[in-house]
Scaffold this active site. Sequence first.
Site, PDB file in Angstrom:
ATOM      1  N   ARG A  81       3.505  -4.532 -43.598  1.00  0.00           N
ATOM      2  CA  ARG A  81       2.597  -5.192 -42.650  1.00  0.00           C
ATOM      3  C   ARG A  81       2.994  -4.906 -41.203  1.00  0.00           C
ATOM      4  NH1 ARG A  81      -1.538  -5.102 -41.415  1.00  0.00           N
ATOM      5  NH2 ARG A  81      -1.964  -5.039 -43.635  1.00  0.00           N
TER       6      ARG A  81
ATOM      7  N   LYS B 240      -3.610  -3.686 -18.246  1.00  0.00           N
ATOM      8  CA  LYS B 240      -4.158  -4.720 -19.148  1.00  0.00           C
ATOM      9  C   LYS B 240      -3.781  -4.404 -20.589  1.00  0.00           C
ATOM     10  CE  LYS B 240      -7.798  -5.720 -15.851  1.00  0.00           C
ATOM     11  NZ  LYS B 240      -9.221  -5.667 -15.472  1.00  0.00           N
TER      12      LYS B 240
ATOM     13  N   LYS C 103      -4.688  -4.117  -3.390  1.00  0.00           N
ATOM     14  CA  LYS C 103      -5.962  -4.693  -3.812  1.00  0.00           C
ATOM     15  C   LYS C 103      -6.524  -5.596  -2.714  1.00  0.00           C
ATOM     16  CE  LYS C 103      -5.631  -4.389  -8.676  1.00  0.00           C
ATOM     17  NZ  LYS C 103      -6.116  -5.067  -9.882  1.00  0.00           N
TER      18      LYS C 103
ATOM     19  N   GLU D 184      -7.730  -0.235  -2.970  1.00  0.00           N
ATOM     20  CA  GLU D 184      -8.978  -0.631  -3.639  1.00  0.00           C
ATOM     21  C   GLU D 184     -10.018  -0.961  -2.567  1.00  0.00           C
ATOM     22  OE1 GLU D 184      -8.688  -3.790  -6.798  1.00  0.00           O
ATOM     23  OE2 GLU D 184     -10.145  -4.807  -5.534  1.00  0.00           O
TER      24      GLU D 184
ATOM     25  N   ASP E 116     -14.108   0.064  -6.456  1.00  0.00           N
ATOM     26  CA  ASP E 116     -14.144  -1.037  -7.397  1.00  0.00           C
ATOM     27  C   ASP E 116     -15.553  -1.578  -7.577  1.00  0.00           C
ATOM     28  OD1 ASP E 116     -12.945  -2.932  -9.131  1.00  0.00           O
ATOM     29  OD2 ASP E 116     -13.134  -4.438  -7.545  1.00  0.00           O
TER      30      ASP E 116
END
Lengths: 279, 279, 279, 279, 279, 279
Positions: free
Chosen positions: C98, C133, C165, C195, C216
């Site tokens: 597994r 992510k 960002k 960004e 973006d």
Amino acid sequence: MIPRIRLRRLIREALEEDIGSGDVTTLAVLTGDETGTAEANAKEDIIVAGIGIFREVFLHSDNDIQFVPERKDGQSVNKSGIIAHISGKLASILSAERVALNIFQRMCGIATLTKKYVDAISGTKAKILDTRKTMPGLRAFDKYAVKIGGGYNHRMGLYGGVLIKDNHISAAGGIVNAVTRALNNIPPALKIEVEVKNLTEVEEALSAGADIIMLDNMNTDDMKQAVSLIDGKALIEASGGVTLSNVRDFAETGVDFISIGAITHSAPAADISLNIVSR
Amino acid sequence: MIPRIRLRRLIREALEEDIGSGDVTTLAVLTGDETGTAEANAKEDIIVAGIGIFREVFLHSDNDIQFVPERKDGQSVNKSGIIAHISGKLASILSAERVALNIFQRMCGIATLTKKYVDAISGTKAKILDTRKTMPGLRAFDKYAVKIGGGYNHRMGLYGGVLIKDNHISAAGGIVNAVTRALNNIPPALKIEVEVKNLTEVEEALSAGADIIMLDNMNTDDMKQAVSLIDGKALIEASGGVTLSNVRDFAETGVDFISIGAITHSAPAADISLNIVSR
Amino acid sequence: MIPRIRLRRLIREALEEDIGSGDVTTLAVLTGDETGTAEANAKEDIIVAGIGIFREVFLHSDNDIQFVPERKDGQSVNKSGIIAHISGKLASILSAERVALNIFQRMCGIATLTKKYVDAISGTKAKILDTRKTMPGLRAFDKYAVKIGGGYNHRMGLYGGVLIKDNHISAAGGIVNAVTRALNNIPPALKIEVEVKNLTEVEEALSAGADIIMLDNMNTDDMKQAVSLIDGKALIEASGGVTLSNVRDFAETGVDFISIGAITHSAPAADISLNIVSR
Amino acid sequence: MIPRIRLRRLIREALEEDIGSGDVTTLAVLTGDETGTAEANAKEDIIVAGIGIFREVFLHSDNDIQFVPERKDGQSVNKSGIIAHISGKLASILSAERVALNIFQRMCGIATLTKKYVDAISGTKAKILDTRKTMPGLRAFDKYAVKIGGGYNHRMGLYGGVLIKDNHISAAGGIVNAVTRALNNIPPALKIEVEVKNLTEVEEALSAGADIIMLDNMNTDDMKQAVSLIDGKALIEASGGVTLSNVRDFAETGVDFISIGAITHSAPAADISLNIVSR
Amino acid sequence: MIPRIRLRRLIREALEEDIGSGDVTTLAVLTGDETGTAEANAKEDIIVAGIGIFREVFLHSDNDIQFVPERKDGQSVNKSGIIAHISGKLASILSAERVALNIFQRMCGIATLTKKYVDAISGTKAKILDTRKTMPGLRAFDKYAVKIGGGYNHRMGLYGGVLIKDNHISAAGGIVNAVTRALNNIPPALKIEVEVKNLTEVEEALSAGADIIMLDNMNTDDMKQAVSLIDGKALIEASGGVTLSNVRDFAETGVDFISIGAITHSAPAADISLNIVSR
Amino acid sequence: MIPRIRLRRLIREALEEDIGSGDVTTLAVLTGDETGTAEANAKEDIIVAGIGIFREVFLHSDNDIQFVPERKDGQSVNKSGIIAHISGKLASILSAERVALNIFQRMCGIATLTKKYVDAISGTKAKILDTRKTMPGLRAFDKYAVKIGGGYNHRMGLYGGVLIKDNHISAAGGIVNAVTRALNNIPPALKIEVEVKNLTEVEEALSAGADIIMLDNMNTDDMKQAVSLIDGKALIEASGGVTLSNVRDFAETGVDFISIGAITHSAPAADISLNIVSR
């Protein structure tokens, strides 16, 4: 600036390394109830680096210790100057003293040495860079101390930058091949630096698309020519054989960076002592 | 001599510190199939220490690497001499190179410096001792290198010996009290060492039953008197302010040990390089 | 390509998580001496990724297991195709099954999904990039699978690249300030990515000296204009709202990279089963 | 409900994985003194799961962060709804953001998908069960999210329950042998579950003394017959090929449990974003 | 007295060993909001040892638990006496109870047994010593409990003292050789102890310079002779075959120490129970 | 049977605990080249348990050691019997000896004591069960030894079984409530056990649906009545106050299990010694 998780792991491991199954002297000779105040004193002129880490070691050993710093990171202390006051249970202070000093003296030693190089090139545009020649397990600490001393950090590890050295070049069959492969494979966030030995290689690296060119063990005449050749199309790093006597000559060739392994691999510990001043 | 568990942990942590998420240069520029041989060369005269650990780093990175040493621990190499040949996949060798050298250069650096002190007092009965002023996380390695250089190890940590310093003495209300408490509380396997500053304290320590007396920052005249006073009833360690110029004067006072923090806290890295010599 | 230390840690932790104090079923029902061969079969069309890791899990559980792969990383298998044969003690195979499948199915799932995006933009110059992510603890594995699927890795973590960002920009008081600060403070090995949300910001970023500009959540018309504006002076990454239906439109705007969080945060596991085929 | 030790280890490892040697962007662009408030917003309709863990990541990064939740675990949020307010140093919030979201989005994704299955069978007596098909290292988190979504946990690992599968059966020479061995060897605290493929095996398992019978990949007609046959003498779990379209048919056969690997191995991340709303 | 880092590691590992993926009973049966008070009661006469560690286990599980001790380490409690009151969430108390008791009952068991030996030789100059025959992982705890019971600690591990046993002697070719080698090689902080079997060996050890002589499995007549022979020139430890019935005879021979493995390798757990007394 | 990861961790930690910074005696007295053979001998009649782990400790210390066992787990050895021969470098054998014996003597001690209880009830249907009263960190080892001695394992930890004790019952407001809550919340793989004090509670537990009923501290008359009452509708465990003298009386009441904390919390170490027999 040093990630907290690394900081705490270093302190925990260093205390365990030194204390092991217990501080037999302190346990045998003190009752454990004695309190007092200690001073950390500079025994030579130094740049302070790692004062927060120095404090953290004592607090890790005993949360109730009072730590009052007299300096911040980056400030200087003259010989005999007080760096910090540490109050609380003497048993806690004495058991943590050596580990706290071992870390702090190394960091101040690196910052102090770095500062000498930085001062030596003041007025030029060059920056002092460190290398990966750091103590195993202490890289974050060594590199932080370099910054405090006015230096700049080169990549933090093999993961954090592309530096194509002579061995990579020969393995890839030449500078152009090596840089081309790198351009195809590396994360876009990273620049490509190439180590070169002579002016021919400078031209190759430049035409292959290197972002940074490292002049390895060149004399200052060749460096000057390299600076002319490159003419702003790439950043330039000088490396190899740098001493406090020749670093200014290097800087005056017009390079952007001068990297020095000795500021981390051979920095002497700063001379600092801890003395109980009242009980 | 360094416990295997510690050795493997250091190597694992140091490789992880340097390689992190991957050696981006090697992965990008090499195919991974290139093989060849590298040489480790001394770039100054050194005493070799840690050759087995140097080898182990490469093997940890890649089990198939061939490592052929030219020297054993404790042997000397002259400038340009070959220390070892390392063959196998170039990607494996290049990714492990810096970590292997960082550890090995430090150990050779310590052994080389220690040897200078040991040679400086040859013919006297004194022995060079290290201290706990070692790199956090590297104590086993630093102290092993001291032995290879001809020095002796003082206690390995706070757990491994009783050393009653001035702060312990003042906390306990005097040398006699401190030693008496220690005699009652410590494991029987440990001797009791007391740090003293002058001849009066020498007498106190002696009568209290100290096994070892450490003369801290005394001048050589006082040391000679202390040696007469103690007259074989305790071992004697001299400490503080030792340099290569004065260490023989210290030794000739008749003390048993001279301890030197600088051999570990401020030893410069030995200059060693790794070069691919064939592919 | 995944550092060996990370690979072994993941396997060790995953096996411990699943087996804990012991596989009670296998211990109760098997004698431990049964041997046999199992096959890993694809139950849908997939791209294989992590076959070496799949093998490693079985070997970690039992060194004597024979693992014979039918595919290498990057190759495809059709539904019902055999991926590998695993022979040895059935108790060892069943206890590791597994965990081995959980890791392998995820990696194949990511590679398979990535490949679909890569195929969808074939013929354009754009490259598919991953993001941060990823599953906590599995980043190295997730990102390796992206590469196997034909994608490219963006930075491996916050340590491995500068991406300014909107929040950084507003904190710094505008794009120019943010980029200027970055230029002064970051390691020279790293590029600077910014960004932006619209064409005005594109111009600001460009003039501030950004190496990479991330568009973006722009529509494709604006993207095309951005591509014209930038005109090769910086790399361009498109991000936000990418699906298999619109990815080609994105690519055809002329951007260099298209980054897609879903290939790691929402990739379904590839359907693979393990069956004992002989005993 | 998730043991605290596991929770803290996951957070520590995930932060270290992402931050590594430091968040170079935040360190370079922010001064470190900027403060402000961020909002976590749902970008689709979701079930909240793991809000306490989401909070814990920020606090691990910086103890002084204020975290004000708008929802508890198990509550729903509509698209654009606010889930939580996070205030404090922007550098701390930005460095922890991605790790916090990666964990939280996965947990909400699992709970949201589980809830869809639970709702699809509402009114029947069947319960939705998870499997061991979870992310390596995240089992406790995946299974907690299943419970929040209204599902039930099957065994937590191989240690926590006896499930005799076809491979165990063939190794033991039949169902009766396998169950008999299990009855003699397992801890009394554990029930015995047997996987069967057809009605003959159902009868065998029942007569051998199985506590739970798992109907593997049966069609719903056979399931109904199995339910009649078993007639309350054992619990019944249906498994294999379950989708949102057919899950109600499964439930209406009268089985006690329906287990679904996809709710953990293939759940898409819930779409959640973090935005600085004031400084 | 037990280093804090070791204490916390033991508690963390023991809780993880017992709780694993969760306390299924408490999670299923309690709501989690129930509060109350429990008492720890002695069910036989015991010496308390480890009360602070007992407390720490509960606090590790839940910081809000109130722990009010009725005894300090070293104090006795009679059968039925209350040792401590523990208040807070019942779920937290019940989940930590067994681990807390397992550690505490062992420590009290060791202290209680040690105290019996110490009392049996009261009035003599001999001291009871422990050995390295402790539970793996619990040495610091076992040895601390010995001290609380009035015993003394022999070396904490192989690192903390030199004990030359018969096997070392035969490997070195006799006692004199073995001691001579040790004198040349060990850290100066450590004494040298030699194990001997008869009076001839006593003389050898003495003349070789042993600091401590261990009489192994000698009868009391020979012990008396050995004491005469040694006459204060070395410390004397008796070892082997010690019971509560014969320990006073051993002590009255005039030896300095009597070492007993059974106080750690075979101490029965002290009988202590935890009862909820109010809710 | 003990998961390999736990086995290796215990050995590594126990060796590190004992050897620490090094085995100073062996390093000082032996050259490191001496080889020879040692025998492990029983010094009383014992049941062997953990022979494979005993071997593993020596191999962890030195891979080249030859270990030849004379017994398998579960076999008996009489006083003076040889258990195993260990050959190789004496330094390796001597440094590992104490850790190897500490683990092995405990495991044999538990198996030997368990076997006495098992023999005492031979011919009855009852089985001897262990409890969670094990040494912190050693549960897997303690419970394995119980099985070797002929006993059975109760749950491995709080995660591995539901045992509703008096405190859970009172917190939940009675047996029926507690069992009902458990039936709704626990994983289906687990049975429900309820602790009861008298016959009224037996009836309550039975009607509530308990799978196992634990008779706590009941006398044998009440036990017999409980057995009649329950009449096969649940399994029955007797617990509390069991000794070698009364265990048969317990067994003859007709209960299924008798659980005994003392076989793990108070088992004396088996007497085993290691002797170098040739060099």
